[in-house]
Motif scaffolding. Structure first.
Motif, PDB file in Angstrom:
ATOM      1  N   SER A   1       0.790  -1.290  -0.027  1.00 57.51           N
ATOM      2  CA  SER A   1       0.137  -0.098  -0.188  1.00 57.51           C
ATOM      3  C   SER A   1       0.854   1.191  -0.053  1.00 57.51           C
ATOM      4  CB  SER A   1      -1.079   0.069   1.233  1.00 57.51           C
ATOM      5  OG  SER A   1      -0.366   0.427   2.376  1.00 57.51           O
TER       6      SER A   1
ATOM      7  N   LEU B   1       1.599   1.717  -3.571  1.00 54.76           N
ATOM      8  CA  LEU B   1       0.482   2.162  -4.451  1.00 54.76           C
ATOM      9  C   LEU B   1       0.339   3.588  -4.482  1.00 54.76           C
ATOM     10  CD1 LEU B   1      -2.448  -0.340  -3.761  1.00 54.76           C
ATOM     11  CD2 LEU B   1      -1.362   0.249  -5.954  1.00 54.76           C
ATOM     12  N   HIS B   2       0.735   4.393  -3.136  1.00 53.48           N
ATOM     13  CA  HIS B   2       0.696   5.737  -3.262  1.00 53.48           C
ATOM     14  C   HIS B   2       1.840   6.151  -4.031  1.00 53.48           C
ATOM     15  CE1 HIS B   2      -2.149   6.656   0.018  1.00 53.48           C
ATOM     16  NE2 HIS B   2      -1.713   5.519   0.543  1.00 53.48           N
TER      17      HIS B   2
ATOM     18  N   ILE C   1       2.764   5.100  -6.812  1.00 60.98           N
ATOM     19  CA  ILE C   1       2.353   4.805  -8.191  1.00 60.98           C
ATOM     20  C   ILE C   1       1.421   5.746  -8.491  1.00 60.98           C
ATOM     21  CG2 ILE C   1       0.917   3.426  -9.675  1.00 60.98           C
ATOM     22  CD1 ILE C   1       2.348   0.881  -7.976  1.00 60.98           C
ATOM     23  N   GLU C   2       0.469   6.009  -7.352  1.00 60.53           N
ATOM     24  CA  GLU C   2      -0.508   7.189  -7.744  1.00 60.53           C
ATOM     25  C   GLU C   2       0.035   8.426  -7.866  1.00 60.53           C
ATOM     26  OE1 GLU C   2      -3.017   7.992  -4.190  1.00 60.53           O
ATOM     27  OE2 GLU C   2      -4.246   9.164  -5.212  1.00 60.53           O
ATOM     28  N   ASP C   3       0.959   8.833  -7.148  1.00 57.48           N
ATOM     29  CA  ASP C   3       1.704  10.271  -7.258  1.00 57.48           C
ATOM     30  C   ASP C   3       2.568  10.433  -8.595  1.00 57.48           C
ATOM     31  OD1 ASP C   3       1.034  11.993  -5.094  1.00 57.48           O
ATOM     32  OD2 ASP C   3       2.007  10.498  -3.771  1.00 57.48           O
TER      33      ASP C   3
ATOM     34  N   SER D   1       1.584   9.066 -11.338  1.00 54.99           N
ATOM     35  CA  SER D   1       0.555   9.210 -12.518  1.00 54.99           C
ATOM     36  C   SER D   1       0.202  10.398 -12.356  1.00 54.99           C
ATOM     37  CB  SER D   1      -0.749   7.942 -12.020  1.00 54.99           C
ATOM     38  OG  SER D   1       0.089   6.744 -12.120  1.00 54.99           O
ATOM     39  N   GLN D   2       0.044  10.995 -11.165  1.00 49.75           N
ATOM     40  CA  GLN D   2      -0.394  12.323 -11.120  1.00 49.75           C
ATOM     41  C   GLN D   2       0.671  13.146 -11.605  1.00 49.75           C
ATOM     42  OE1 GLN D   2      -1.545  12.551  -6.920  1.00 49.75           O
ATOM     43  NE2 GLN D   2      -3.501  12.062  -7.481  1.00 49.75           N
TER      44      GLN D   2
ATOM     45  N   GLU E   1       0.590  13.420 -15.265  1.00 51.41           N
ATOM     46  CA  GLU E   1      -0.683  14.069 -15.799  1.00 51.41           C
ATOM     47  C   GLU E   1      -0.261  15.708 -15.860  1.00 51.41           C
ATOM     48  OE1 GLU E   1      -4.201  14.170 -13.550  1.00 51.41           O
ATOM     49  OE2 GLU E   1      -5.366  15.013 -15.178  1.00 51.41           O
TER      50      GLU E   1
ATOM     51  N   HIS F   1       4.669  16.688  -6.800  1.00 57.10           N
ATOM     52  CA  HIS F   1       4.268  15.329  -6.744  1.00 57.10           C
ATOM     53  C   HIS F   1       5.790  14.566  -6.702  1.00 57.10           C
ATOM     54  CE1 HIS F   1      -0.047  15.958  -8.217  1.00 57.10           C
ATOM     55  NE2 HIS F   1       0.087  15.192  -7.177  1.00 57.10           N
TER      56      HIS F   1
ATOM     57  N   TRP G   1       7.520   8.829  -0.417  1.00 55.49           N
ATOM     58  CA  TRP G   1       6.885   7.670  -0.512  1.00 55.49           C
ATOM     59  C   TRP G   1       8.119   6.657  -0.557  1.00 55.49           C
ATOM     60  CZ3 TRP G   1       2.822   6.603   2.082  1.00 55.49           C
ATOM     61  CH2 TRP G   1       1.614   7.449   1.749  1.00 55.49           C
TER      62      TRP G   1
ATOM     63  N   GLN H   1       8.479   6.551 -14.663  1.00 56.95           N
ATOM     64  CA  GLN H   1       7.099   5.654 -14.616  1.00 56.95           C
ATOM     65  C   GLN H   1       7.338   4.291 -14.872  1.00 56.95           C
ATOM     66  OE1 GLN H   1       3.629   7.576 -15.105  1.00 56.95           O
ATOM     67  NE2 GLN H   1       3.399   5.920 -13.518  1.00 56.95           N
TER      68      GLN H   1
END
Ligand SMILES: [Zn+2]
Ligand SMILES: [Zn+2]
Length: 293
Positions: free
Chosen positions: A34, A37-38, A40-42, A44-45, A48, A61, A68, A178
């Protein structure tokens, strides 16, 4: 606790400890997966942000991914027995040269595709690289030549990869980051599917190498922002928006946004008076988030 006045002196592991002081209690309740996962989320952001040109958010980010990664390093150490020191993890793969071509500056692009397709040779090469890198890493320690501050780490990477980072577009550097974030996820999937691998030294080393690669590309992004800022200043001098007195260095010193990894981290996590760091989400230190168990 880190202090603004000494911001340039802190090393990688000081930052790991600092984020542990802020988020350690919350992260204790998270699993290793988990935590990642954070990241990975950041990532992706961040991707973007770069796509839509939100560069200020992008720097935030980058700081979050770094935070993380610090949490992940500590948790992987306690859960899997990987190295505790993030500096050690980085230097065990990058002892002031590129792991793949074993050179500084990196000459990978000049040698790529020459004989590395041969599977046996590839394995041999890997073994040789691992042996030599271990010797070089120990030598850095003996000679007291380890990069100490975070900026010295950044400068180490600048020396190795300057030419490559300079000519690689921002978007491609992001794609590399990434890719590396995904490779850490692959390593985590490995021990979910094959739990016995977590006790394997080779597995631990692979995971440490993936962690080091994430740092490599986080630093590459920071350096790229730095180059782009300089290029922007040169452009403004050419267009006359900045008077051309032939003193670009002076101009940059005065007007540079000061994009260093330390300043990016500080800006993201600083308290309103700017003197210390806290959790910018709950505005407390340590973070007061309570996780569902
Ligand atoms: Zn190389
Ligand atoms: Zn918080």
């Amino acid at each position: 606790m880190l202090y603004k006045a000494q911001i340039n002196d802190y090393g990688l592991d000081d930052w790991v400890m600092e984020f542990h002081e802020i988020y350690g209690a919350v992260n204790k309740d998270r699993t290793l997966e988990s935590v990642w996962l954070h990241a990975i989320e950041d990532a992706s952001q961040l991707h973007e942000d770069l796509r839509i040109g939100e560069y200020y958010n992008a720097l935030g980010h980058i700081a979050d991914i770094f935070c993380w990664l610090c949490a992940f390093t500590m948790k992987a150490h306690s859960d899997l027995g990987t190295k505790e020191s993030l500096l050690d993890i980085v230097l065990c793969k990058y002892p002031r040269y590129c792991f793949y071509c074993q050179s500084s500056p990196c000459i990978c692009s000049a040698i790529i595709g020459r004989g590395i397709e041969d599977r046996t040779k590839k394995e041999q090469q890997k073994k040789y690289r691992l042996q030599r890198t271990a010797v070089e890493r120990a030598r850095l320690h003996q000679n007291g030549y380890e990069p100490k501050s975070l900026q010295e780490i950044v400068e180490m990477y600048r020396t190795i990869y300057d030419a490559i980072n300079f000519r690689t577009p921002l978007e491609i550097i992001m794609a590399h980051l990434q890719e590396e974030v995904g490779e850490v996820a692959s390593a985590l999937n490995d021990i979910i599917d094959y739990p016995e691998r977590r006790f394997n030294d080779e597995y631990k080393q692979e995971l440490e190498h993936e962690i080091a690669d994430v740092i490599t590309w986080v630093v590459a992004l920071i350096l790229k922002f730095d180059y782009l800022l300089t290029a922007g200043a040169v452009y403004q001098i050419r267009t006359g928006e900045i008077p051309d007195d032939g003193k670009l260095a002076n101009y940059l010193e005065k007007h540079s946004l000061g994009i260093t990894l330390s300043s990016v981290l500080w800006t993201r996590f600083q308290t309103p008076d700017g003197n210390a760091l806290w959790c910018p989400n709950c505005k407390e230190r340590p973070c007061n988030l309570k996780l569902l168990r």
